[in-house]
Enzyme design. Structure first.
Site, mmCIF file in Angstrom:
data_model
loop_
_atom_site.group_PDB
_atom_site.id
_atom_site.type_symbol
_atom_site.label_atom_id
_atom_site.label_comp_id
_atom_site.label_asym_id
_atom_site.label_seq_id
_atom_site.Cartn_x
_atom_site.Cartn_y
_atom_site.Cartn_z
ATOM 1 N N TYR A 72 0.746 -1.031 -0.398
ATOM 2 C CA TYR A 72 0.554 0.039 0.092
ATOM 3 C C TYR A 72 1.090 1.128 -0.216
ATOM 4 O O TYR A 72 0.471 2.050 -1.153
ATOM 5 C CB TYR A 72 -1.175 0.149 1.488
ATOM 6 C CG TYR A 72 -1.708 0.617 1.220
ATOM 7 C CD1 TYR A 72 -3.427 0.743 0.587
ATOM 8 C CD2 TYR A 72 -2.133 2.275 1.942
ATOM 9 C CE1 TYR A 72 -4.131 2.194 0.545
ATOM 10 C CE2 TYR A 72 -2.926 3.486 1.386
ATOM 11 C CZ TYR A 72 -3.390 3.210 0.916
ATOM 12 O OH TYR A 72 -4.558 4.112 1.166
ATOM 13 N N PHE A 124 -6.899 19.868 -24.817
ATOM 14 C CA PHE A 124 -8.162 18.705 -25.070
ATOM 15 C C PHE A 124 -9.127 18.424 -24.164
ATOM 16 O O PHE A 124 -8.779 19.649 -23.487
ATOM 17 C CB PHE A 124 -7.076 17.150 -25.021
ATOM 18 C CG PHE A 124 -6.914 15.899 -25.306
ATOM 19 C CD1 PHE A 124 -7.735 15.566 -25.965
ATOM 20 C CD2 PHE A 124 -7.672 15.291 -24.142
ATOM 21 C CE1 PHE A 124 -7.903 14.233 -26.455
ATOM 22 C CE2 PHE A 124 -8.322 14.019 -24.001
ATOM 23 C CZ PHE A 124 -8.746 13.635 -25.353
ATOM 24 N N ASP A 125 -10.003 17.893 -24.581
ATOM 25 C CA ASP A 125 -11.435 17.819 -24.242
ATOM 26 C C ASP A 125 -11.359 17.658 -22.425
ATOM 27 O O ASP A 125 -12.285 18.793 -22.629
ATOM 28 C CB ASP A 125 -12.787 17.125 -24.957
ATOM 29 C CG ASP A 125 -12.243 15.227 -25.411
ATOM 30 O OD1 ASP A 125 -11.749 15.157 -24.685
ATOM 31 O OD2 ASP A 125 -12.835 14.942 -26.405
ATOM 32 N N ASP A 215 0.903 19.042 -20.916
ATOM 33 C CA ASP A 215 -0.001 17.676 -20.955
ATOM 34 C C ASP A 215 0.238 16.717 -22.073
ATOM 35 O O ASP A 215 0.639 17.152 -23.016
ATOM 36 C CB ASP A 215 -1.391 18.254 -21.386
ATOM 37 C CG ASP A 215 -2.722 17.635 -21.547
ATOM 38 O OD1 ASP A 215 -2.165 15.737 -21.444
ATOM 39 O OD2 ASP A 215 -3.678 17.752 -22.552
ATOM 40 N N ALA A 217 0.772 13.684 -23.025
ATOM 41 C CA ALA A 217 0.397 11.906 -23.901
ATOM 42 C C ALA A 217 0.830 11.539 -24.524
ATOM 43 O O ALA A 217 1.920 10.118 -24.717
ATOM 44 C CB ALA A 217 -1.098 12.044 -23.230
ATOM 45 N N LYS A 258 -1.210 6.436 -24.106
ATOM 46 C CA LYS A 258 -0.535 6.845 -25.028
ATOM 47 C C LYS A 258 0.713 6.231 -25.274
ATOM 48 O O LYS A 258 1.353 4.800 -24.978
ATOM 49 C CB LYS A 258 -0.867 8.280 -25.241
ATOM 50 C CG LYS A 258 -1.800 8.573 -25.882
ATOM 51 C CD LYS A 258 -3.038 8.473 -24.644
ATOM 52 C CE LYS A 258 -4.591 8.981 -25.285
ATOM 53 N NZ LYS A 258 -4.870 10.192 -23.799
ATOM 54 N N HIS A 450 -21.387 12.759 -28.088
ATOM 55 C CA HIS A 450 -21.668 11.708 -29.287
ATOM 56 C C HIS A 450 -20.857 9.791 -28.925
ATOM 57 O O HIS A 450 -20.976 8.864 -29.775
ATOM 58 C CB HIS A 450 -20.019 11.497 -30.132
ATOM 59 C CG HIS A 450 -18.734 12.184 -28.856
ATOM 60 N ND1 HIS A 450 -18.803 13.324 -28.409
ATOM 61 C CD2 HIS A 450 -17.739 11.507 -28.653
ATOM 62 C CE1 HIS A 450 -17.864 13.121 -27.192
ATOM 63 N NE2 HIS A 450 -16.907 12.423 -27.871
HETATM 64 C C1 LIG Z 1 -6.238 10.899 -23.748
HETATM 65 C C2 LIG Z 1 -5.494 12.666 -23.240
HETATM 66 C C3 LIG Z 1 -6.060 13.353 -22.474
HETATM 67 C C4 LIG Z 1 -7.012 11.871 -20.849
HETATM 68 O O1 LIG Z 1 -6.141 10.797 -20.742
HETATM 69 P P1 LIG Z 1 -6.862 9.728 -20.321
HETATM 70 O O2 LIG Z 1 -6.250 9.262 -19.561
HETATM 71 O O3 LIG Z 1 -7.919 9.187 -21.143
HETATM 72 O O4 LIG Z 1 -7.569 10.477 -18.815
HETATM 73 C C5 LIG Z 1 -5.672 14.336 -21.883
HETATM 74 N N1 LIG Z 1 -5.058 14.911 -22.891
HETATM 75 C C6 LIG Z 1 -3.936 14.742 -23.909
HETATM 76 C C7 LIG Z 1 -3.511 15.342 -24.873
HETATM 77 C C8 LIG Z 1 -5.260 13.242 -24.051
HETATM 78 O O5 LIG Z 1 -4.273 13.059 -25.439
#
Ligand SMILES: *Cc1c(COP(=O)(O)O)cnc(C)c1O
Length: 458
Positions: A72, A124-125, A215, A217, A258, A450
């Site tokens: 833990y 990103f969304d 950000d 990913a 990613k 969507h």
């Molecule tokens: C996928 C992604 C996120 C969100 O990540 P999740 O693991 O899907 O929650 C944030 N920013 C970018 C640029 C992404 O491609």
């Protein structure tokens, strides 16, 4: 004879996929309300819905899974991951989270308040969602070139420094908790940010005393593009480029699904202890204790190994070459796609492709459904259905572009699969004159429609 290019790995484990008949697909898609999210995965032959969490782990990642430490507190897997991230980025303070949006939730809970402003390059969304959920505002400062899909520009993820400076200048400093730079910029089509731009953004932010977060990913794909496209980096290794990139940030959020090449996971990293401290309470509340934050020990082990492999040049070359292969073959067959090709996906210009389908009848969705019917290929609509209704007028929003995204999972498909996608889209292209009508919405949710929308043919 020139020796052709081939992948720097061989395949040890396979998972069967099955091509269905057109008759079966007609029935399945109609039962799914013509929404590709509603299909069962076994009803899909080649799944290009997303590259998120869909990659194939290596034998070394699977063996790391077996030696995960599930303690833990103080798990050795946490320290393995922490050392790897520190090694790659230079960041000292690490919080694991269960995925990327969770990292955003924790960081923004600590640092974003009502009426704040967070400039960046086309957030990103989920990032935008978490900002707007806190009644703060995400301001897009991407260069204008990014929105011309045919313009060849090597770094369409870049921020416009003038736009950015005017935001910094015209708002009180205490209302701008951070700038977010997304690498690569997913929203503009997996387009990279140049090292020069990262450097310039960081120095501008420093002038105003504002922090910069990446950000991250697809940070490794971004580093690959810097090596290939930016002057002065041809002979620099990916790991050295990555290390330099993160010098121009105060921290990062990461969706490990990613470039971490794992199926679930994320983290936040900080340069300063003070920012880490501010986030710890929220990590414990929302994710888990500081040394696991929503991840199993075995998954942290697999991620540490995935981050090593994901930043190898040979791997990145095979990955990005495959995406480019799909883009080149489609272009050869006259199919309109976004240029230059992104790092993780090819974007088909659906309104140009299905030029007879009125935008009120969703040409992006119409093309995605046609592609599924033609060959069992699942893609994602990035168009008016995803753009949702205006929250105030409740009218449909029509974005500048109606796109269909073909996202390529990492180390999963061969170029033979890409050829299936090319043939399917080419067949549809050859009969595009006959496709004149699209779809109407029969049921939809008030937001993020969507995912669950139901449609019918017109
Ligand atoms: C996928 C992604 C996120 C969100 O990540 P999740 O693991 O899907 O929650 C944030 N920013 C970018 C640029 C992404 O491609």
């Amino acid at each position: 004879m020139k020796i052709p290019y081939a992948e720097p790995y061989k395949i040890k484990m396979v998972e069967p996929i099955r091509i269905s008949s057109r008759h079966e697909r007609e029935e399945w898609i109609s039962n799914s309300g013509f929404n590709l999210f509603n299909l069962k995965s076994e009803q899909v032959y080649i799944d290009l819905l997303t590259d998120s969490g869909t990659g194939a782990m290596s034998d070394r990642q699977w063996s790391a899974i077996m030696s995960g430490d599930e303690s833990y507190a103080g798990s050795s897997s946490y320290y393995k991951l922490k050392d790897k991230i520190h090694d790659l980025t230079g960041f000292e303070y690490i919080l694991p989270t269960h995925q990327g949006r969770a990292a955003e939730n924790v960081l923004f809970s600590a640092k974003v308040k009502e009426n704040d402003i967070i400039p960046g390059n086309a957030h990103f969304d989920t990032t935008k969602g978490h900002i707007e959920f806190r009644k703060a505002k995400a301001i897009d400062c991407t260069i204008a070139e990014a929105y011309d899909t045919e313009l060849i520009d090597p770094f369409k993820g870049n921020l416009d420094l003038e736009k950015l400076e005017s935001v910094l200048k015209n708002n009180p400093r205490e209302n701008i908790p951070m700038i977010i730079v997304t690498i690569t910029c997913n929203t503009t089509g997996g387009q990279p940010v140049s090292m020069q731009n990262m450097k310039d953004v960081y120095s501008l932010a420093g002038k105003y005393g504002i922090k910069v977060f990446f950000d991250s990913a697809r940070f490794a794909e971004n580093a690959y593009f810097i090596k290939i496209r930016e002057k002065g980096y041809k002979n620099t290794s990916i790991k050295e480029i990555v290390r330099e990139m993160f010098r121009y940030a105060d921290g990062m959020t990461m969706s490990s699904k990613k470039d971490g090449i794992v199926n679930i996971g994320g983290f936040i990293a900080f340069r300063e202890k003070e920012w880490y401290n501010a986030a710890t309470t929220f990590n414990i509340m929302f994710e888990g204790y500081l040394t696991y934050g929503g991840m199993a020990g075995r998954d942290m082990n697999a991620l540490a190994q995935g981050l090593s492999e994901g930043t190898e040049f040979e791997y990145l070359e095979s990955r990005i070459r495959q995406v480019a292969y799909l883009g080149e073959q489609l272009t050869k067959n006259q199919i309109p796609v976004q240029q230059p090709f992104g790092g993780h996906a090819i974007f088909v210009n659906a309104s140009k492709f299905l030029y007879k389908v009125p935008r009120e009848e969703f040409p992006g969705q119409t093309l995605a459904v046609e592609l599924y019917l033609e060959a069992g290929v699942r893609a994602a609509e990035i168009g008016a259905i995803m753009a949702d209704r205006d929250p105030v007028t409740r009218k449909n929003r029509y974005p500048e572009l109606e796109l269909v995204r073909l996202a390529i999972p990492r180390r999963v498909f061969t170029n033979n699969h890409m050829d299936v996608v090319v043939a399917a889209l080419t067949n549809i292209y050859n009969r595009r004159n006959k496709i004149q009508r699209g779809y109407k919405i029969i049921r939809e949710a008030p937001i993020l429609r969507h995912f669950t929308v139901e449609l019918d043919r017109i």
